[in-house]
Each structure stands twice: as C-alpha cells, then as structure tokens.
Design an enzyme around this catalytic site. Structure first.
Site, short mmCIF file in Angstrom:
data_model
loop_
_atom_site.label_atom_id
_atom_site.label_comp_id
_atom_site.label_asym_id
_atom_site.label_seq_id
_atom_site.Cartn_x
_atom_site.Cartn_y
_atom_site.Cartn_z
N GLU A 1 -38.91 10.32 6.78
CA GLU A 1 -39.57 10.44 5.47
C GLU A 1 -39.09 11.74 4.87
O GLU A 1 -39.47 12.82 5.33
CB GLU A 1 -41.10 10.43 5.64
CG GLU A 1 -41.66 9.15 6.22
CD GLU A 1 -41.64 7.98 5.25
OE1 GLU A 1 -41.33 8.19 4.06
OE2 GLU A 1 -41.92 6.86 5.68
N ASN B 1 -46.46 20.86 4.10
CA ASN B 1 -47.20 20.68 2.84
C ASN B 1 -48.54 19.97 3.01
O ASN B 1 -49.52 20.32 2.36
CB ASN B 1 -46.33 20.01 1.77
CG ASN B 1 -45.81 18.65 2.17
OD1 ASN B 1 -45.78 18.30 3.35
ND2 ASN B 1 -45.39 17.88 1.20
N THR C 1 -32.62 18.36 6.74
CA THR C 1 -33.01 18.33 8.15
C THR C 1 -32.98 16.90 8.67
O THR C 1 -32.60 16.66 9.82
CB THR C 1 -34.42 18.94 8.35
OG1 THR C 1 -34.46 20.20 7.71
CG2 THR C 1 -34.74 19.12 9.81
N GLY C 2 -33.36 15.95 7.84
CA GLY C 2 -33.33 14.53 8.25
C GLY C 2 -31.95 14.10 8.72
O GLY C 2 -31.82 13.36 9.70
N GLU D 1 -43.77 4.17 6.32
CA GLU D 1 -45.05 4.45 6.97
C GLU D 1 -46.13 3.66 6.26
O GLU D 1 -45.97 3.26 5.11
CB GLU D 1 -45.35 5.96 6.92
CG GLU D 1 -44.38 6.73 7.80
CD GLU D 1 -44.70 8.21 7.98
OE1 GLU D 1 -45.07 8.86 6.98
OE2 GLU D 1 -44.57 8.70 9.11
N GLY E 1 -39.82 15.56 6.50
CA GLY E 1 -39.31 16.87 6.10
C GLY E 1 -38.20 16.69 5.08
O GLY E 1 -38.12 15.66 4.39
N SER E 2 -37.33 17.67 5.01
CA SER E 2 -36.31 17.65 3.96
C SER E 2 -35.16 16.69 4.31
O SER E 2 -34.95 16.38 5.50
CB SER E 2 -35.75 19.05 3.75
OG SER E 2 -35.12 19.47 4.94
N CYS F 1 -44.08 15.58 -1.62
CA CYS F 1 -42.81 14.85 -1.63
C CYS F 1 -42.73 13.94 -2.84
O CYS F 1 -41.66 13.76 -3.41
CB CYS F 1 -42.64 14.08 -0.34
SG CYS F 1 -44.04 13.05 0.08
P1 NAD Z 1 -38.09 20.86 6.89
O1 NAD Z 1 -37.09 19.78 6.95
O2 NAD Z 1 -37.63 22.25 6.74
O3 NAD Z 1 -39.00 20.86 8.21
C1 NAD Z 1 -39.76 19.73 8.61
C2 NAD Z 1 -40.03 19.82 10.09
O4 NAD Z 1 -38.79 19.72 10.79
C3 NAD Z 1 -40.65 21.13 10.56
O5 NAD Z 1 -41.59 20.84 11.58
C4 NAD Z 1 -39.46 21.90 11.11
O6 NAD Z 1 -39.82 22.85 12.08
C5 NAD Z 1 -38.66 20.78 11.74
N1 NAD Z 1 -37.23 21.03 11.88
C6 NAD Z 1 -36.46 21.94 11.23
N2 NAD Z 1 -35.17 21.82 11.62
C7 NAD Z 1 -35.13 20.83 12.54
C8 NAD Z 1 -34.08 20.22 13.29
N3 NAD Z 1 -32.81 20.63 13.18
N4 NAD Z 1 -34.38 19.21 14.12
C9 NAD Z 1 -35.65 18.76 14.22
N5 NAD Z 1 -36.70 19.30 13.54
C10 NAD Z 1 -36.43 20.32 12.71
O7 NAD Z 1 -39.10 20.44 5.73
P2 NAD Z 1 -40.32 21.28 5.15
O8 NAD Z 1 -39.75 22.41 4.36
O9 NAD Z 1 -41.31 21.54 6.22
O10 NAD Z 1 -41.00 20.21 4.17
C11 NAD Z 1 -40.61 20.05 2.84
C12 NAD Z 1 -39.70 18.86 2.69
O11 NAD Z 1 -40.30 17.71 3.27
C13 NAD Z 1 -39.43 18.49 1.24
O12 NAD Z 1 -38.07 18.13 1.08
C14 NAD Z 1 -40.32 17.27 1.02
O13 NAD Z 1 -39.91 16.42 -0.03
C15 NAD Z 1 -40.26 16.62 2.35
N6 NAD Z 1 -41.42 15.76 2.55
C16 NAD Z 1 -41.23 14.40 2.58
C17 NAD Z 1 -42.32 13.56 2.72
C18 NAD Z 1 -42.16 12.06 2.74
O14 NAD Z 1 -43.09 11.39 3.14
N7 NAD Z 1 -41.02 11.52 2.35
C19 NAD Z 1 -43.60 14.11 2.82
C20 NAD Z 1 -43.75 15.49 2.80
C21 NAD Z 1 -42.65 16.31 2.67
#
Ligand code: NAD
Length: 476
Positions: free
Chosen positions: A244, A148, A226-227, A452, A222-223, A278
């Site tokens: 995050e 994003n 995935t976290g 962060e 990320g999500s 996010c």
């Molecule tokens: P995602 O979790 O699908 O992917 C994030 C990253 O993780 C990508 O680079 C992806 O390739 C990698 N990834 C995927 N599976 C993985 C695994 N098993 N192990 C390690 N890495 C892996 O998230 P997204 O769809 O790219 O982003 C959207 C999400 O991120 C939303 O839920 C949003 O709220 C969140 N987000 C949070 C923040 C914050 O600061 N809290 C900021 C931006 C986005």
C-alpha cells in the site's frame, strides 16, 4: 497503564528490552517523549521463531475462536483509548480526537474483519469426483506500518492476517513506535504467546524482515520508493507481498457545486492530518467558473483553522510528523517560491520549535511543477484551473500513482461517469477519505499491489488449496 512506563518489544508473549534504545520526539516541541527498544537481528530472529512455533496451533484453532480474539483486541483498544490517544498525540502530533479515531478505527477494523468468512468453493461435484478450493493461512506475516496512522493502518494488516490463521511480527515506523509497542504489551494476555509480536528499531530492521527466510509474507504500507525496495528484497525468498504505497490524488471540482456548502468538506479533503494521508487530495482541479469563489472560500476557511500542539484544545492541525518530512515540505514550498508561483495563503516559515507548516495554497501553478507532480504529504495544496472535462481527466490520470481521487458535483450521474474514468483504486463523490472495512482499498499503478479490506483483503493472507477427491476409488 502509564504512558510514561518503559517500552518493550513483544516477543513470543513476553516483554523484552531492546539491545539498545532510540529516542522518539514530540514533533510539536522536539522534546523526547520516550525511548523505544532497538530490536537486534538476534531479537528479530527470536520474534520470528516464536511466530513460527505459534503458527501450527493458531492456524489449527477454529476460526470461531480466532474471531473472538479479534473482538478481544478491539475491546482492549477501546478500553485503553484514553491512554493510547494521549501517547499517540505526543509521538505523532495529531490532535487528540484524531488520535482517538486512529485507535478506535483500529478497533472497528478488528470488529468488522472478525465477521468475514473464508470461502470454500466447490469446483466440481460429479459422480466421479469432488473438487473444493479452500483457503489456508500463509504462515508468518511481517507487517510494516508508516507513521501517519500508526494504529489503524497496523490493524488493516493484523486483523485479516490473524483471522486467516497466520501469526504476525509487526514493525511500526521508528518515528511513531511507542503507541504500537504499548498495544503489543496490552495484547500479551489476550493472544497466545508468539501469535502477535511487536518489534521496533532503526533503518536496518525493515530490510532484515523483508529478506528473512522465516517470514512468508510482507504486508507493507509506506512510500512507493520503499515499496520498490521491499518487493526487490522479498523476491529473494518469493515472499507474498501486499504493498500500500504513495499517491498523488486528484480532486475534480465541477462547475455546478454549491461553493458555500461544500468548501469546508473540500478543504479537509486536502488538509486532514496535515495532508499526511495517503488518500489526501494532493492536486485540486477546479472548473474555471467556480475557481474564484472556491479560492476565496478555501482561503477564508484556512485562516480559521488553528494549527498547534495536538494536545491543546481547539487545535485542528498539528505539526508535520518528523524532521525529514518537514524539510521535504519546506523544500517544496521553497521551490514554489523560487519559481514565482502565487501563494494564496501560507508559505511562511515558522520560527517556534516544532515542525509546523501553515496551511498553504498555491494559485494555479504549472502542471509540470514539482508541487503538482510530486506527493507532497503535507499541508501544501496546488489549486489548478480547468475548462474542459476531457482535458482534466487526462491531467488527473497522467501520473504514475493511482491511489485515490474525488469528484465534486451536484450532478451525481455526471460525477459517477467521471469517477469511472479515473485510474485510481478508490474514487469518492462529494466526500473524501472514507474507508469501509467492507470495501477494497488499494492502489493502481505504482500506488500499490494488492488490496486491503473486505474479502479480497482477507484473501491476501491466504493460499488457495484445491483438493480433488476421486469418488470412484472409494466405491471400488
Ligand atoms: P516509508 O516508506 O518511509 O516507511 C514505511 C515503513 O517502512 C516504516 O516502518 C519504515 O521504517 C519502513 N522501511 C523503511 N525502509 C525500509 C526498507 N528498505 N525495507 C523495509 N521497510 C522499510 O513511509 P512513511 O514515510 O512512513 O509513510 C509515508 C508514505 O506512506 C507516503 O508515501 C504515503 O502515501 C504512504 N502511505 C500509503 C498508504 C496506503 O494505504 N496506500 C497509507 C499510508 C501511507
């Protein structure tokens, strides 16, 4: 720099072709923007080995020199903002000005972080002994970024990691790798070899990083789903993690707001970057006394916002960034239609190419509906009515997420009282989404672990080390 040039991995200071490649689509027209290198497992090993080799010298480099390097990164991003912003719009979809903000925000983050100090705390200074707690770098940081805000969110990690003396392997999202790969290329001459590596690849690459014994810390954005996987995988080698994650931010709009003056600001709290933020407002609770006028104002404003290709002048909102996310948002809209919820605006399906979803506002759906309970991460907002402030605070806090929230009121003291009762890492009053590099940013509950920004964010890239010196032994 030509944005149509080839894209290469940055490994140990060199440009390296991938073992294969994968296409990156423009979400506005579904055409290929470019081909990203697909990093093999062996190439990841090489990137990590390079980062490990670079670590002793980089961590021993005086911090004043590392500060200068952060400023040099900022200068490079600023110098190339025009090329980078156009490329970012093509692969991410966002309007050009917002793409520029993503790049320049990354530069500002580096600049601001460069001014932070690593603390040295004297814990004892007696006749017998001196004790000092200092901060040491952790080693190799694996930084994993989402799609994003590809550049600024990467720099949230890269800047403090490097300042603290770590080396970095950065992985962008496979949906938006190209601009980040270019940043890696531009920084090859700026940072010593191996200090900053950029790898792109498919779904295996992230798990390879989180389980790799050569990486000491994972900083992940990320999500939440995935976290959880990242934390489980990192636990094998007891890597440090900063997570995050996702959110379902509530906005509480009080009965005393000036609807006419605030409607536009309130609109963008939810719809900036197409809701793909996010900390976008994902549930908007509006006091019954202002529900009707705010509803009318939001709908009128929504109709004035141009949705289209981010590279076209006047576009305020681009497409949804990628096909899976597009399908997810359409699915939530379909669910709301099936349940018979009332749409105030939007909800129509686009027939043109590209992942376009119109600005959509749903009128007071039930609290347990999917559109209220789930993180939509798209331009679909449930507007919810409330009468009682105690009740709405309970509703706002009734979520496993706790990333951000906002309160909108003309009575600042009352708003601050409400803000302090919301379970969220950041709460805004009469604004939203503002993030300062000097303020902590991180989620409560399942929105994350760690923070962060600011000194607290910098310390996430350090170990604490306490050194006790026995003074009497020297005197003997
Ligand atoms: P995602 O979790 O699908 O992917 C994030 C990253 O993780 C990508 O680079 C992806 O390739 C990698 N990834 C995927 N599976 C993985 C695994 N098993 N192990 C390690 N890495 C892996 O998230 P997204 O769809 O790219 O982003 C959207 C999400 O991120 C939303 O839920 C949003 O709220 C969140 N987000 C949070 C923040 C914050 O600061 N809290 C900021 C931006 C986005």
């Amino acid at each position: 720099m030509s944005i149509n040039a080839e894209y290469t991995l940055t490994i140990d200071g060199a440009g390296v072709a991938g073992a294969g490649s994968f296409s990156v689509l423009n979400p506005a027209n579904e055409q290929v923007v470019g081909y990203a290198p697909d990093c093999s497992r062996i190439q990841l090993d090489q990137a990590i080995a390079g980062a490990r080799r670079a670590f002793p010298a980089w961590s021993a480099t005086p911090i004043e020199e590392r500060r200068k390097k952060l400023l040099a990164i900022a200068a490079t991003l600023t110098e190339y903002v025009d090329e980078l912003k156009r490329l970012l719009t093509q692969e991410q979809g966002k309007p050009i000005e917002e793409a520029a903000w993503d790049v320049l925000g990354g530069a500002q983050w580096c600049e601001a972080t460069s001014g932070l100090e690593l603390p040295l705390v004297v814990v004892e200074d007696s006749a017998d002994r001196r004790g000092e707690t200092r901060r040491t770098p952790i080693g190799v940081v694996g930084a994993i970024a989402p799609w994003n805000f590809p550049i600024v969110l990467a720099m949230f990690k890269v800047a403090p990691a490097l300042l603290a003396g770590n080396t970095v392997v950065l992985k962008p999202s496979p949906f938006t790798p190209l601009t980040t790969l270019k940043v890696g290329e531009l920084l090859r001459g700026v940072l010593p070899d191996g200090v900053f590596n950029v790898v792109s690849g498919g779904d295996d690459l992230g798990p390879w990083m989180t389980s790799h014994p050569g990486i000491d810390k994972i900083s992940f954005t990320g999500s939440t789903a995935t976290g959880r996987k990242v934390m489980a995988s990192a636990s094998e080698t007891l890597k440090r993690v900063t997570l995050e994650l996702g959110g379902n931010d509530a906005a509480i709009v009080m009965d005393d707001i000036d609807v006419e003056r605030m409607a536009e600001e309130i609109f963008w709290a939810a719809f900036k970057n197409n809701g793909q933020v996010c900390v976008a407002t994902k549930r908007m609770y509006v006091h019954a006394d202002v529900y009707e006028p705010l509803k009318v104002a939001l709908v009128a404003y929504a109709k004035s916002v141009k949705v289209g290709d981010g590279s076209e002048q006047g576009t305020r909102l681009g497409p949804i960034q990628n096909a899976p996310q597009y399908r997810r948002v359409l699915n939530l809209i379909a669910d709301a239609k099936d349940k018979g919820y009332k749409f105030l605006v939007g909800g129509e399906e686009s027939t043109s190419p590209g992942y376009f979803v119109p600005v959509t506002i749903i009128d007071n759906p039930p609290e347990d509906s999917r559109i209220v309970q789930e993180e939509q991460f798209g331009p679909v907002l449930p507007l919810l009515k409330f009468n009682n402030i105690e009740d709405v605070i309970v509703r706002a806090n009734a979520s496993n997420y706790g990333l951000g929230a906002s309160v909108w009121s003309s009575d600042i003291v009352r708003a601050q009282g409400i803000a302090s009762r919301l379970a969220a890492g950041v709460v805004w009053i009469n604004e939203s989404q503002y993030v300062s590099p000097m303020g902590s940013f991180g989620g409560h509950k399942q929105s994350g672990i760690g923070t962060e920004g600011a000194l607290a964010g910098l310390l996430e890239y350090t170990n604490a080390q306490t050194i006790y010196t026995n003074k009497k032994s020297v005197m003997l």
